[in-house]
Scaffold this motif. Structure first.
Motif, mmCIF file in Angstrom:
data_model
loop_
_atom_site.group_PDB
_atom_site.id
_atom_site.type_symbol
_atom_site.label_atom_id
_atom_site.label_comp_id
_atom_site.label_asym_id
_atom_site.label_seq_id
_atom_site.Cartn_x
_atom_site.Cartn_y
_atom_site.Cartn_z
ATOM 1 N N THR A 155 51.473 40.851 78.459
ATOM 2 C CA THR A 155 51.407 41.720 79.633
ATOM 3 C C THR A 155 52.416 42.869 79.584
ATOM 4 O O THR A 155 52.226 43.879 80.253
ATOM 5 C CB THR A 155 51.703 40.919 80.913
ATOM 6 N N THR A 185 51.094 33.616 78.774
ATOM 7 C CA THR A 185 51.897 34.832 78.567
ATOM 8 C C THR A 185 52.435 35.029 77.147
ATOM 9 O O THR A 185 53.217 35.928 76.887
ATOM 10 C CB THR A 185 53.113 34.947 79.542
ATOM 11 N N HIS A 189 40.865 40.996 83.777
ATOM 12 C CA HIS A 189 42.272 40.626 83.630
ATOM 13 C C HIS A 189 43.099 41.377 84.660
ATOM 14 O O HIS A 189 42.621 42.354 85.254
ATOM 15 C CB HIS A 189 42.795 40.962 82.226
ATOM 16 N N LYS A 229 47.068 42.914 84.614
ATOM 17 C CA LYS A 229 48.276 43.129 83.815
ATOM 18 C C LYS A 229 48.101 42.632 82.375
ATOM 19 O O LYS A 229 49.072 42.289 81.705
ATOM 20 C CB LYS A 229 49.504 42.443 84.441
ATOM 21 N N MET A 236 46.556 39.803 81.532
ATOM 22 C CA MET A 236 46.326 38.350 81.454
ATOM 23 C C MET A 236 45.101 37.968 82.291
ATOM 24 O O MET A 236 44.925 38.443 83.413
ATOM 25 C CB MET A 236 47.550 37.557 81.902
ATOM 26 N N GLY A 286 50.717 38.280 85.660
ATOM 27 C CA GLY A 286 49.298 38.560 85.468
ATOM 28 C C GLY A 286 48.463 37.596 86.286
ATOM 29 O O GLY A 286 48.983 36.938 87.185
ATOM 30 N N ASP A 319 49.065 48.236 88.960
ATOM 31 C CA ASP A 319 49.039 46.995 88.165
ATOM 32 C C ASP A 319 48.758 45.767 89.025
ATOM 33 O O ASP A 319 48.504 44.689 88.489
ATOM 34 C CB ASP A 319 50.375 46.814 87.427
#
Lengths: 589, 78
Positions: free
Chosen positions: A86, A192, A419, A421, A423, A446, A544
């Motif tokens: 991310t 992540t 998704h 960010k 993720m 995310g 975001d």
């Protein structure tokens, strides 16, 4: 302070040295360790804007104050860094048995920077860090690596007693941006891409051992709370549900409400529900409930496939999220085949949620005639091959290994990709569960389902999934309490059992600090603010926090539902306000 | 057109027969979730959640033709 060792171990892989960093009581009281301490350390030590896969990005392992005490739900550790998936704050937690030997080495945190010149593994003991060549471990899968390290410790450190090894697989070595760190074979710091950061440092594994006892302030209060929880757990129906069905229990209800993401987020219900739900798992596999240390809930499923081409395959899982990712999004129609894909991801060391999402993205691209990789929905063998290709960075696999943003651009799937960010979400479609939209948007790491587990109140009738006004207020209540869980590093699934009053008693029993509910909430809010500050420093903007456009425009066929941009904006504005942030989502200085 | 009922796999042991593809269909007249459980022979204490048209509903809600009812045991989470 009680509950802590008052020291961290700073490891420099460039120079092959380590030193002890004292942690003052004031800092520990302010952060309570865990996520709070991690954010503080990252703000202090990480250069702003650092490349996540560069030597300067710090990778931090932390056990919370409750680890290695008699507190139920406490055998967990956290890994914190800047995420290569991310580009923002990364936190990932894992259960199993590892946290206790980690704590027994006598450090609250192990902070790693630099990059080893050669593949390396670290031995962490009360004496500090020892650096070992990982030449003979490099290339091995996670199961082999963990087994080999534990054998080495047993043979060469007879004084060690219990030990733990946390490892990466080939995916981590190759810096696949959603690589995991694993322990106890099937337990992962899963999301992540923390495994990729380890790989970028040429660090294959860490082994922990020691005999340092965790000092608690009031052992008798820890025992009392422990006994009370056993009694409560025996009567609690949620606990019984976890034990009897595990997380796959969610397949039925999510399908019923039309929020079980299927066919790469084009449907809210799978036609194969009955062959991938908890009942199918328990019929098609021999299943035993399996618990982490210090847990009476036993949500894990130790499953052995009974028949067919994977007969004999043993895995702890598959969990609900893996079932949704491969069974829902990729339309794999058999629980045994999902278990097999789960096993491949575990061995290679990759997050199953992201892996399933990316494979499904490739399937959708193929269905739309984009790209030249032949992979149809439901084609499990093609999915398995693609997973191997991702870990080895071959062909399309090399594209997917860079994460969904780059992969979607290359596949001309930018408008399709789901998704936040960078993720991918878990198995709760926010077009039905609107609060999960707020969760995915605002989670610092995310599209995460775990920071507030808001599907729980939305499904259980505690808050209407369709409610927009006033939702952020309820959401923040959940998020604050579970953020407090992350400072102590407690298992999420004890969320119904540990309300603020018991958390207060726990903190007093372990650390000696007497915190009121307001003080605990304030601490959680500070940690949330600091996490936000970290992300803002790394370039986060309100854009975001938005959801992927398809959630706003493309209705689910079963229910006709979308979450509108206006609904999301309303929830976000309220969320910023409730958090005390300005309209750009910035905490006050 | 009556009330369509989906029974979660964890509760089907109380039913003589159940086809997951079709669910069950019951006449709506006078039906509430509480009466529905009684008719089906599902002990109410085994049921943690009844959904009507995909939203949590009270046990005494009057059901109507075309309603979709979901019956679930206690849930932990995912």
């Amino acid at each position: 302070m009680h509950g802590f060792f008052n020291q961290a171990l700073m490891v420099d892989l460039d120079s092959g040295t380590s030193r002890v960093l004292p942690l003052e009581d004031e800092l520990l009281a302010r952060t309570l360790g865990g996520r709070g301490l991690a954010v503080h350390l990252l703000l202090q030590h990480n250069p702003a804007g650092v490349d996540p896969l560069s030597p300067e990005n710090h990778l931090i392992f932390i056990t919370g104050p409750v680890a290695a005490t008699g507190i139920w739900g406490s055998c967990r550790y956290g890994v914190f860094t800047k995420s290569p998936q991310t580009g923002f704050f990364s936190e990932s937690y894992s259960g199993g048995t590892a946290a206790e030997p980690m704590a027994a080495a006598g450090f609250d945190a192990v902070i790693i920077r630099g990059r080893a010149a050669q593949p390396t593994w670290l031995e962490i003991s009360p004496q500090g860090a020892s650096f070992h060549s990982a030449a003979d471990l490099w290339g091995s899968d996670t199961y082999q690596a963990e087994e080999q390290l534990k054998s080495w410790i047993k043979e060469n450190r007879p004084q060690a007693g219990r030990s733990a090894a946390v490892v990466i697989g080939p995916a981590g070595e190759n810096q696949v941006c959603f690589a995991v760190i694993e322990n106890d074979r099937w337990r992962s710091a899963g999301r992540t891409g923390v495994g990729a950061v380890m790989g970028s440092k040429n660090l294959k594994a860490l082994a922990f051992w020691g005999d340092v006892a965790k000092p608690v302030a009031h052992p008798e209060l820890v025992r009392e709370l422990g006994k009370e929880m056993v009694a409560v757990g025996k009567e609690d129906k949620g606990v019984a549900a976890y034990k009897s069905m595990g997380t796959p229990m969610m397949v039925d209800i999510m399908s019923h409400v039309g929020s079980f993401p299927s066919r790469y987020w084009h449907q809210g219900k799978s036609p194969h529900q009955e062959s991938i739900n908890a009942a199918a798992l328990h019929q098609r596999c021999q299943v035993k409930p399996h618990a982490c240390l210090k847990c009476f809930m036993a949500c894990g499923r130790m499953s052995r496939v009974k028949e067919g081409r994977h007969a004999g395959l043993v895995i702890e899982g598959p969990e609900y999220e893996t079932i949704y990712a491969f069974g829902g999004l990729c339309e794999v129609d058999s629980i045994e085949e999902i278990a097999w894909l789960n096993d491949i991801c575990d061995r290679l060391g990759m997050d199953t949620i992201t892996a399933g999402n990316l494979v499904a993205l490739a399937m959708e691209a193929h269905a739309q005639g984009k790209g030249d990789y032949p992979i149809a929905y439901g084609d499990v063998d093609a999915a398995a091959r693609l997973l191997e290709d991702i870990a080895a960075r071959r062909g399309l696999g090399a594209v997917l290994a860079r994460g969904i943003r780059e992969a979607a651009a290359e596949l001309d799937m930018g408008q399709e990709a789901i998704h936040v960010k960078g993720m991918e979400p878990a198995g709760y479609d926010p077009r039905v569960l609107k609060g999960m939209g707020l969760a995915y948007g605002t989670s610092p790491r995310g599209a995460c389902h775990l920071r507030a587990t808001f599907y729980k109140p939305e499904l259980a009738g505690m808050v209407d999934p369709e409610q927009i006004e006033g939702k952020a207020q309820v959401f923040v209540e959940w998020e604050d309490r579970l953020c407090f869980f992350d400072t102590l590093i407690l298992c999420r699934f004890y969320r119904d059992l540990y309300q603020w009053d018991r958390l207060g008693r726990m903190v007093k029993a372990v650390t000696g600090l007497e915190l009121s509910e307001d003080e605990m909430r304030a601490l959680a809010r500070r940690v949330m603010d600091d996490t936000r500050r970290f992300n803002l420093r790394e370039g986060l903007t309100p854009a975001d926090d938005q959801l992927p456009p398809r959630f706003y425009s493309q209705a689910l066929p079963e229910t006709g539902k979308v979450i509108t941009r206006q609904q999301m904006d309303t929830m976000l504005a309220e969320y910023y306000r409730v958090r005390g942030w300005d309209e750009m989502g910035r905490p006050a200085d | 057109m009556g009330v369509r009922v989906e029974v979660s796999s964890g509760l089907r042991r109380f039913l003589d027969s159940y086809d997951p593809a079709r669910g069950l269909e019951l006449p709506a007249r006078g039906l509430t979730p509480a009466r529905l459980l009684e008719q089906l022979g599902i002990p109410p204490e085994e049921v943690a959640l009844v959904m009507v048209n995909r939203r949590p509903a009270p046990r005494d809600q009057e059901l109507e033709d075309g309603d979709l009812v979901g019956v679930f045991p206690p849930l932990g989470g995912g």
